[in-house]
Design a protein around this motif. Structure first.
Motif, PDB file in Angstrom:
ATOM      1  N   PHE A 119      82.609  32.200  -5.040  1.00  0.00           N
ATOM      2  CA  PHE A 119      84.013  32.099  -4.623  1.00  0.00           C
ATOM      3  C   PHE A 119      84.195  32.461  -3.147  1.00  0.00           C
ATOM      4  O   PHE A 119      85.287  32.350  -2.608  1.00  0.00           O
ATOM      5  N   LEU A 120      83.110  32.866  -2.493  1.00  0.00           N
ATOM      6  CA  LEU A 120      83.210  33.152  -1.055  1.00  0.00           C
ATOM      7  C   LEU A 120      82.997  31.892  -0.225  1.00  0.00           C
ATOM      8  O   LEU A 120      83.404  31.822   0.930  1.00  0.00           O
TER       9      LEU A 120
ATOM     10  N   GLY B 207      85.404  34.983 -11.441  1.00  0.00           N
ATOM     11  CA  GLY B 207      84.484  36.123 -11.570  1.00  0.00           C
ATOM     12  C   GLY B 207      84.536  36.612 -13.004  1.00  0.00           C
ATOM     13  O   GLY B 207      84.548  37.812 -13.270  1.00  0.00           O
TER      14      GLY B 207
ATOM     15  N   VAL C  60      75.304  33.710 -13.798  1.00  0.00           N
ATOM     16  CA  VAL C  60      76.223  34.367 -14.742  1.00  0.00           C
ATOM     17  C   VAL C  60      76.925  33.294 -15.581  1.00  0.00           C
ATOM     18  O   VAL C  60      77.137  33.465 -16.799  1.00  0.00           O
TER      19      VAL C  60
ATOM     20  N   PHE D 178      84.868  30.724 -13.745  1.00  0.00           N
ATOM     21  CA  PHE D 178      84.065  30.520 -12.541  1.00  0.00           C
ATOM     22  C   PHE D 178      83.310  31.803 -12.250  1.00  0.00           C
ATOM     23  O   PHE D 178      83.902  32.893 -12.222  1.00  0.00           O
ATOM     24  N   ASP D 179      82.007  31.695 -12.068  1.00  0.00           N
ATOM     25  CA  ASP D 179      81.196  32.864 -11.680  1.00  0.00           C
ATOM     26  C   ASP D 179      79.924  32.340 -11.027  1.00  0.00           C
ATOM     27  O   ASP D 179      79.716  31.122 -10.931  1.00  0.00           O
ATOM     28  N   LEU D 180      79.083  33.242 -10.578  1.00  0.00           N
ATOM     29  CA  LEU D 180      77.807  32.841  -9.970  1.00  0.00           C
ATOM     30  C   LEU D 180      77.036  31.973 -10.961  1.00  0.00           C
ATOM     31  O   LEU D 180      77.150  32.180 -12.182  1.00  0.00           O
TER      32      LEU D 180
ATOM     33  N   VAL E 102      89.758  39.845 -12.803  1.00  0.00           N
ATOM     34  CA  VAL E 102      89.640  41.102 -13.545  1.00  0.00           C
ATOM     35  C   VAL E 102      88.444  41.884 -12.996  1.00  0.00           C
ATOM     36  O   VAL E 102      87.298  41.416 -13.089  1.00  0.00           O
TER      37      VAL E 102
ATOM     38  N   GLY F 117      79.152  28.945  -9.021  1.00  0.00           N
ATOM     39  CA  GLY F 117      79.233  28.818  -7.568  1.00  0.00           C
ATOM     40  C   GLY F 117      79.587  30.173  -6.981  1.00  0.00           C
ATOM     41  O   GLY F 117      79.578  31.174  -7.696  1.00  0.00           O
TER      42      GLY F 117
HETATM   43  C1  LIG Z   1      82.636  43.672 -11.757  1.00  0.00           C
HETATM   44  S1  LIG Z   1      82.231  42.117 -12.413  1.00  0.00           S
HETATM   45  C2  LIG Z   1      83.655  41.745 -13.417  1.00  0.00           C
HETATM   46  C3  LIG Z   1      83.364  40.700 -14.468  1.00  0.00           C
HETATM   47  C4  LIG Z   1      84.540  40.388 -15.377  1.00  0.00           C
HETATM   48  N1  LIG Z   1      85.675  39.866 -14.663  1.00  0.00           N
HETATM   49  C5  LIG Z   1      84.912  41.623 -16.166  1.00  0.00           C
HETATM   50  O1  LIG Z   1      85.894  42.287 -15.854  1.00  0.00           O
HETATM   51  O2  LIG Z   1      84.178  41.915 -17.118  1.00  0.00           O
HETATM   52  C6  LIG Z   1      82.442  41.053 -11.022  1.00  0.00           C
HETATM   53  C7  LIG Z   1      82.086  39.608 -11.323  1.00  0.00           C
HETATM   54  O3  LIG Z   1      82.237  38.860 -10.107  1.00  0.00           O
HETATM   55  C8  LIG Z   1      81.138  37.964 -10.030  1.00  0.00           C
HETATM   56  N2  LIG Z   1      80.887  37.638  -8.616  1.00  0.00           N
HETATM   57  C9  LIG Z   1      80.461  38.465  -7.637  1.00  0.00           C
HETATM   58  N3  LIG Z   1      80.326  37.805  -6.478  1.00  0.00           N
HETATM   59  C10 LIG Z   1      80.646  36.512  -6.743  1.00  0.00           C
HETATM   60  C11 LIG Z   1      80.713  35.354  -5.949  1.00  0.00           C
HETATM   61  N4  LIG Z   1      80.417  35.384  -4.635  1.00  0.00           N
HETATM   62  N5  LIG Z   1      81.134  34.212  -6.537  1.00  0.00           N
HETATM   63  C12 LIG Z   1      81.444  34.154  -7.852  1.00  0.00           C
HETATM   64  N6  LIG Z   1      81.404  35.242  -8.660  1.00  0.00           N
HETATM   65  C13 LIG Z   1      81.016  36.404  -8.113  1.00  0.00           C
HETATM   66  C14 LIG Z   1      79.987  38.727 -10.633  1.00  0.00           C
HETATM   67  O4  LIG Z   1      78.920  37.886 -11.017  1.00  0.00           O
HETATM   68  C15 LIG Z   1      80.674  39.427 -11.792  1.00  0.00           C
HETATM   69  O5  LIG Z   1      80.630  38.659 -12.960  1.00  0.00           O
END
Ligand SMILES: C[S@@+](CC[C@H](N)C(=O)[O-])C[C@H]1O[C@@H](n2cnc3c(N)ncnc32)[C@H](O)[C@@H]1O
Length: 389
Positions: free
Chosen positions: A274-275, A223, A250, A245-247, A289, A272
């Motif tokens: 992560f769920l 994320g 993103v 790894f993120d969507l 984070v 992808g």
């Molecule tokens: C609150 S943001 C935090 C981003 C980064 N870690 C930071 O602190 O700046 C949450 C992150 O989780 C990602 N995210 C949410 N659901 C997700 C999923 N199902 N799979 C992968 N990433 C996901 C979002 O796209 C986002 O970038």
């Protein structure tokens, strides 16, 4: 401020708790009594306490006005203007394109809130809370995006009952309500991803100062947004390999930002969910984070489980986010994030103890909290996978 006891149903109190209850009932009766309030304000020894309490209560009553004064200062770039030196009222009015009377009203409010300070010769300069705002895109971006939260909180009782008419924040964070978050478009993730990147400076140094990355060979940021945290980590540990790894939408943005930061060959980025998707394997340290608080318990456990499976045996997880019941920062963890995530539609702030318990039940070992310098901004928990994981 004290942490809330978490029991949902009351149990018979111990004799000590019963005495405390009696004392608190007496205190509540006194504080609620107009006659007592008048006597406390009149008596010189209790007057400062009465005044402090009245001020604290007024701050709660009026807090939303203070936030909007700050928003006006940010939108008008007042702090940047005053960073060049103190100015007279008319100069400020002209530079902000405000009628002189409005500028005077704004400055009076900003002085009262210590954002601006009255200086010699009738000029105005930065105040002690305004000076840290200069060039601080992280806080400015947070303040500006509160427009959505402000709209959602207009009827807090409807929000608590799940009947809110406004869902602006849920629209701002579209993954919170999406059945298939991995199908989100580039446009729909752009605004929150930019906010996360802009606000990373509030957390990355806190984490990287609290936990040295030396000794690790490959870091997976789960994320990881646009890669702002990884870019800071890369600067601290030049030989570390990096994965994010993120969507998918993103991840695309992360590719552009990380390439511009020159991370190219050290970095692998995967898109992808992560769920539902497995995380890339091979890292000996992973970071989550500001991720877990966005998710309800079942999803949060799924993410922790996915991270444990992806890490090498004996790997390390850093879980970093603002936490509930943080001593001295309860108003942030419990009040602000409690209602923020309610408006967003998913997740909740969790205490360090709750997160530690979740990590244990996800199969992590040697789970410990590591102090950060600014727990108001981020707390940190370090955990390890077993050697046979
Ligand atoms: C609150 S943001 C935090 C981003 C980064 N870690 C930071 O602190 O700046 C949450 C992150 O989780 C990602 N995210 C949410 N659901 C997700 C999923 N199902 N799979 C992968 N990433 C996901 C979002 O796209 C986002 O970038």
């Amino acid at each position: 401020m004290q942490s809330l006891p978490l029991a949902r149903h009351s149990a018979p109190p111990s004799w000590r708790a019963a005495w405390r209850e009696r004392w608190l009932a007496l205190r509540d009766r006194l504080l609620a009594s107009r006659a007592f309030q008048r006597r406390a304000a009149a008596f010189p020894l209790t007057r400062p306490i009465a005044q402090r309490r009245a001020g604290a209560l007024f701050d709660l009553v009026a807090g939303f006005v203070y936030s909007q004064v700050l928003l006006a200062c940010v939108q008008l770039r007042l702090f940047d203007l005053l960073s060049q030196g103190p100015l007279a009222l008319n100069d400020i009015a002209q530079r902000l394109d405000l009628p002189a009377e409005s500028a005077e009203r704004l400055l009076a409010a900003a002085v009262a809130l210590r954002l601006v300070e009255a200086r010699s010769g009738g000029r105005f300069g930065l105040g002690e809370l305004g000076a840290p705002m200069v060039g601080n895109t992280a806080i400015a971006a947070m303040v500006e995006h509160h427009r959505a939260l402000y709209a959602d909180l207009a009827d807090p009782v409807a929000l608590l009952r799940g009947q809110a008419r406004s869902a602006a924040l849920a629209g701002y964070w579209p993954y919170a309500g999406a059945a298939r978050p991995d199908g989100l478009s580039g446009d729909s993730v752009a605004e929150y991803s930019a906010l996360m990147a802009a606000s990373q400076p509030l957390v990355c140094d806190e984490i990287l100062d609290a936990y040295a990355l030396h000794g690790h060979r490959c870091l997976l940021d789960v994320g990881g947004g646009e890669g702002a945290f990884l870019i800071s980590a890369a600067a601290r540990a030049p030989s570390l390999r990096l994965m994010l790894f993120d969507l998918p939408a993103v991840a695309e943005r992360a590719r552009a930002r990380c390439a511009a930061a020159g991370l190219g060959a050290r970095l692998r980025i995967e898109g992808g969910s992560f769920l539902t998707d497995p995380l890339p394997k091979g890292a000996d340290i992973a970071t989550l984070v500001r991720v877990i608080h966005d998710h309800d318990d079942a999803a949060a456990m799924r993410i922790l489980d996915a991270v444990r499976q992806a890490l090498s045996p004996g790997g390390t997880l850093l879980l970093a986010e603002p936490m509930a019941h943080t001593p001295g920062a309860e108003s942030m963890g419990d009040a602000y994030f409690g209602f923020y995530l309610l408006a967003m539609g998913k997740g909740k702030p969790r205490s360090a103890a709750t997160l530690q318990a979740m990590l244990h039940s996800a199969g992590f070992q040697e789970v410990r909290q590591v102090p950060t310098r600014m727990p108001l901004q981020v707390g940190l928990i370090v955990a390890r996978t077993g050697l046979a994981s």
